[in-house]
Structure formats: C-alpha cells, structure tokens
Design a protein around this motif. Structure first.
Motif, PDB file in Angstrom:
ATOM      1  N   GLN A  10       0.821  -1.210   0.000  1.00 55.24           N
ATOM      2  CA  GLN A  10       0.000   0.000   0.000  1.00 55.24           C
ATOM      3  C   GLN A  10       0.861   1.268   0.000  1.00 55.24           C
ATOM      4  O   GLN A  10       0.567   2.222  -0.704  1.00 55.24           O
ATOM      5  CB  GLN A  10      -0.934   0.010   1.218  1.00 55.24           C
ATOM      6  CG  GLN A  10      -1.836   1.231   1.298  1.00 55.24           C
ATOM      7  CD  GLN A  10      -2.859   1.290   0.182  1.00 55.24           C
ATOM      8  OE1 GLN A  10      -3.356   0.266  -0.259  1.00 55.24           O
ATOM      9  NE2 GLN A  10      -3.164   2.487  -0.275  1.00 55.24           N
ATOM     10  N   SER A  11       1.936   1.281   0.756  1.00 61.25           N
ATOM     11  CA  SER A  11       2.774   2.491   0.825  1.00 61.25           C
ATOM     12  C   SER A  11       3.408   2.810  -0.524  1.00 61.25           C
ATOM     13  O   SER A  11       3.614   3.977  -0.857  1.00 61.25           O
ATOM     14  CB  SER A  11       3.844   2.349   1.899  1.00 61.25           C
ATOM     15  OG  SER A  11       4.654   1.222   1.639  1.00 61.25           O
ATOM     16  N   TYR A  12       3.720   1.808  -1.330  1.00 63.51           N
ATOM     17  CA  TYR A  12       4.255   2.043  -2.672  1.00 63.51           C
ATOM     18  C   TYR A  12       3.141   2.337  -3.665  1.00 63.51           C
ATOM     19  O   TYR A  12       3.342   3.030  -4.652  1.00 63.51           O
ATOM     20  CB  TYR A  12       5.055   0.840  -3.161  1.00 63.51           C
ATOM     21  CG  TYR A  12       6.300   0.569  -2.357  1.00 63.51           C
ATOM     22  CD1 TYR A  12       7.044   1.609  -1.804  1.00 63.51           C
ATOM     23  CD2 TYR A  12       6.723  -0.721  -2.136  1.00 63.51           C
ATOM     24  CE1 TYR A  12       8.181   1.353  -1.064  1.00 63.51           C
ATOM     25  CE2 TYR A  12       7.865  -0.985  -1.398  1.00 63.51           C
ATOM     26  CZ  TYR A  12       8.583   0.058  -0.876  1.00 63.51           C
ATOM     27  OH  TYR A  12       9.713  -0.194  -0.145  1.00 63.51           O
ATOM     28  N   TYR A  13       1.973   1.796  -3.415  1.00 67.46           N
ATOM     29  CA  TYR A  13       0.833   1.992  -4.305  1.00 67.46           C
ATOM     30  C   TYR A  13       0.534   3.478  -4.510  1.00 67.46           C
ATOM     31  O   TYR A  13       0.389   3.931  -5.641  1.00 67.46           O
ATOM     32  CB  TYR A  13      -0.400   1.281  -3.731  1.00 67.46           C
ATOM     33  CG  TYR A  13      -1.686   1.640  -4.403  1.00 67.46           C
ATOM     34  CD1 TYR A  13      -2.076   1.011  -5.578  1.00 67.46           C
ATOM     35  CD2 TYR A  13      -2.523   2.618  -3.869  1.00 67.46           C
ATOM     36  CE1 TYR A  13      -3.262   1.346  -6.208  1.00 67.46           C
ATOM     37  CE2 TYR A  13      -3.712   2.960  -4.493  1.00 67.46           C
ATOM     38  CZ  TYR A  13      -4.073   2.313  -5.659  1.00 67.46           C
ATOM     39  OH  TYR A  13      -5.249   2.664  -6.276  1.00 67.46           O
ATOM     40  N   ASN A  14       0.437   4.216  -3.418  1.00 65.15           N
ATOM     41  CA  ASN A  14       0.102   5.637  -3.525  1.00 65.15           C
ATOM     42  C   ASN A  14       1.112   6.398  -4.376  1.00 65.15           C
ATOM     43  O   ASN A  14       0.739   7.204  -5.228  1.00 65.15           O
ATOM     44  CB  ASN A  14      -0.002   6.260  -2.128  1.00 65.15           C
ATOM     45  CG  ASN A  14      -1.144   5.674  -1.334  1.00 65.15           C
ATOM     46  OD1 ASN A  14      -2.189   5.331  -1.873  1.00 65.15           O
ATOM     47  ND2 ASN A  14      -0.947   5.531  -0.037  1.00 65.15           N
ATOM     48  N   MET A  15       2.387   6.134  -4.177  1.00 65.88           N
ATOM     49  CA  MET A  15       3.437   6.811  -4.924  1.00 65.88           C
ATOM     50  C   MET A  15       3.395   6.421  -6.410  1.00 65.88           C
ATOM     51  O   MET A  15       3.466   7.282  -7.286  1.00 65.88           O
ATOM     52  CB  MET A  15       4.795   6.453  -4.328  1.00 65.88           C
ATOM     53  CG  MET A  15       5.981   7.019  -5.073  1.00 65.88           C
ATOM     54  SD  MET A  15       7.556   6.457  -4.388  1.00 65.88           S
ATOM     55  CE  MET A  15       7.396   4.681  -4.491  1.00 65.88           C
ATOM     56  N   LEU A  16       3.276   5.140  -6.694  1.00 66.65           N
ATOM     57  CA  LEU A  16       3.241   4.685  -8.089  1.00 66.65           C
ATOM     58  C   LEU A  16       1.993   5.164  -8.813  1.00 66.65           C
ATOM     59  O   LEU A  16       2.056   5.538  -9.984  1.00 66.65           O
ATOM     60  CB  LEU A  16       3.325   3.161  -8.161  1.00 66.65           C
ATOM     61  CG  LEU A  16       4.679   2.557  -7.890  1.00 66.65           C
ATOM     62  CD1 LEU A  16       4.578   1.036  -7.843  1.00 66.65           C
ATOM     63  CD2 LEU A  16       5.688   2.974  -8.946  1.00 66.65           C
ATOM     64  N   LEU A  17       0.866   5.155  -8.129  1.00 69.54           N
ATOM     65  CA  LEU A  17      -0.367   5.626  -8.741  1.00 69.54           C
ATOM     66  C   LEU A  17      -0.249   7.097  -9.118  1.00 69.54           C
ATOM     67  O   LEU A  17      -0.605   7.493 -10.229  1.00 69.54           O
ATOM     68  CB  LEU A  17      -1.552   5.403  -7.803  1.00 69.54           C
ATOM     69  CG  LEU A  17      -2.907   5.748  -8.387  1.00 69.54           C
ATOM     70  CD1 LEU A  17      -3.241   4.838  -9.569  1.00 69.54           C
ATOM     71  CD2 LEU A  17      -3.984   5.627  -7.325  1.00 69.54           C
ATOM     72  N   LYS A  18       0.285   7.884  -8.222  1.00 72.05           N
ATOM     73  CA  LYS A  18       0.466   9.311  -8.502  1.00 72.05           C
ATOM     74  C   LYS A  18       1.403   9.516  -9.691  1.00 72.05           C
ATOM     75  O   LYS A  18       1.117  10.301 -10.588  1.00 72.05           O
ATOM     76  CB  LYS A  18       1.008  10.022  -7.264  1.00 72.05           C
ATOM     77  CG  LYS A  18       1.143  11.510  -7.439  1.00 72.05           C
ATOM     78  CD  LYS A  18       1.616  12.190  -6.166  1.00 72.05           C
ATOM     79  CE  LYS A  18       1.752  13.674  -6.399  1.00 72.05           C
ATOM     80  NZ  LYS A  18       2.200  14.387  -5.229  1.00 72.05           N
ATOM     81  N   ALA A  19       2.509   8.807  -9.717  1.00 72.49           N
ATOM     82  CA  ALA A  19       3.466   8.935 -10.822  1.00 72.49           C
ATOM     83  C   ALA A  19       2.861   8.464 -12.139  1.00 72.49           C
ATOM     84  O   ALA A  19       3.117   9.056 -13.196  1.00 72.49           O
ATOM     85  CB  ALA A  19       4.735   8.146 -10.511  1.00 72.49           C
ATOM     86  N   SER A  20       2.051   7.425 -12.102  1.00 68.47           N
ATOM     87  CA  SER A  20       1.492   6.859 -13.339  1.00 68.47           C
ATOM     88  C   SER A  20       0.512   7.805 -14.021  1.00 68.47           C
ATOM     89  O   SER A  20       0.312   7.736 -15.226  1.00 68.47           O
ATOM     90  CB  SER A  20       0.813   5.519 -13.054  1.00 68.47           C
ATOM     91  OG  SER A  20      -0.399   5.702 -12.351  1.00 68.47           O
ATOM     92  N   LYS A  21      -0.093   8.699 -13.270  1.00 73.96           N
ATOM     93  CA  LYS A  21      -1.060   9.642 -13.852  1.00 73.96           C
ATOM     94  C   LYS A  21      -0.399  10.633 -14.813  1.00 73.96           C
ATOM     95  O   LYS A  21      -1.059  11.184 -15.679  1.00 73.96           O
ATOM     96  CB  LYS A  21      -1.804  10.375 -12.744  1.00 73.96           C
ATOM     97  CG  LYS A  21      -2.724   9.451 -11.965  1.00 73.96           C
ATOM     98  CD  LYS A  21      -3.568  10.198 -10.979  1.00 73.96           C
ATOM     99  CE  LYS A  21      -4.422   9.296 -10.145  1.00 73.96           C
ATOM    100  NZ  LYS A  21      -5.365   8.476 -10.815  1.00 73.96           N
ATOM    101  N   ASP A  22       0.908  10.843 -14.670  1.00 74.07           N
ATOM    102  CA  ASP A  22       1.627  11.768 -15.534  1.00 74.07           C
ATOM    103  C   ASP A  22       2.207  11.092 -16.775  1.00 74.07           C
ATOM    104  O   ASP A  22       2.793  11.762 -17.611  1.00 74.07           O
ATOM    105  CB  ASP A  22       2.758  12.449 -14.753  1.00 74.07           C
ATOM    106  CG  ASP A  22       2.225  13.351 -13.655  1.00 74.07           C
ATOM    107  OD1 ASP A  22       1.113  13.897 -13.811  1.00 74.07           O
ATOM    108  OD2 ASP A  22       2.920  13.503 -12.637  1.00 74.07           O
ATOM    109  N   ILE A  23       2.062   9.787 -16.890  1.00 70.58           N
ATOM    110  CA  ILE A  23       2.636   9.050 -18.007  1.00 70.58           C
ATOM    111  C   ILE A  23       1.595   8.920 -19.107  1.00 70.58           C
ATOM    112  O   ILE A  23       0.518   8.377 -18.894  1.00 70.58           O
ATOM    113  CB  ILE A  23       3.121   7.661 -17.556  1.00 70.58           C
ATOM    114  CG1 ILE A  23       4.221   7.824 -16.508  1.00 70.58           C
ATOM    115  CG2 ILE A  23       3.610   6.845 -18.733  1.00 70.58           C
ATOM    116  CD1 ILE A  23       4.634   6.536 -15.848  1.00 70.58           C
TER     117      ILE A  23
END
Length: 104
Positions: A10-23
């Motif tokens: 879960q702690s990595y999920y939030n970071m990856l989800l946020k980053a993926s929105k810019d791709i």
C-alpha cells in the motif's frame, strides 16, 4: 501501447499511482496488495490484467494473496517481462527479466 501492471504494498501503491497519472506514452495499472486481499473481485481483475501486460512489477511481501499470484506466474500465465523485488531475496526468483533482457 506498452502495458505495465504493478502489484505492490500500500505504501508504494500511492506513490506509483500518482506517478502513473503523468505518463501518457504507455498504460500503467497499479494494484495494492491490501486491496487485493480485501476484495476478491479486485484480485480477479488484477490476475486478468497480468495476462496481456508487457511488463509486470511485483513488490512481493508475505500476504496470503501472493500464493495465487505466484501460482499464475509458475503456471506460465504471464507472457510479459516480470520484475519482482521484496525484502526477502528469495522472492526475486519470480523475475524473468534477466533471462530475456536482450529481447526488451
């Protein structure tokens, strides 16, 4: 379009989800292990997403949901490149990227 599927803590999920929105150049789908443990439908959706992913990223932990994910990997149900990390180096053996790195 290149498709990436990630299943992580879960702690990595939030970071990856946020980053993926810019791709914009490829598709990124991120799943939280916690959500997969709590919602059977999400687990089934994630397992289906793995079928046609070009790259799969796992951050393996010890939750019971990993048994089903590992079964899919070991049965050959994932055709894409798999990168698996985790706190226990034995988890890394799920990776297949090193055997096929030249074909990326």
């Amino acid at each position: 379009m290149l498709k990436i599927v990630a299943i992580v803590w879960q702690s990595y999920y939030n970071m990856l989800l946020k980053a993926s929105k810019d791709i914009k150049d490829f598709s990124v789908k991120v799943y939280s292990v916690r959500a997969l443990e709590n919602e059977r439908q999400k687990l089934e959706d994630a397992l289906k997403e793995l079928d046609d992913a070009d790259i799969v990223f796992f951050y393996r932990s010890n939750e019971s949901v990993w048994e089903e994910i590992e079964r899919k990997v070991k049965e050959g149900g994932i055709k894409g490149k798999i990168v698996c990390l985790g706190h226990d180096p034995s988890y890394w053996t799920l990776s297949n990227w090193s055997r096929t790195l030249g074909s990326l």
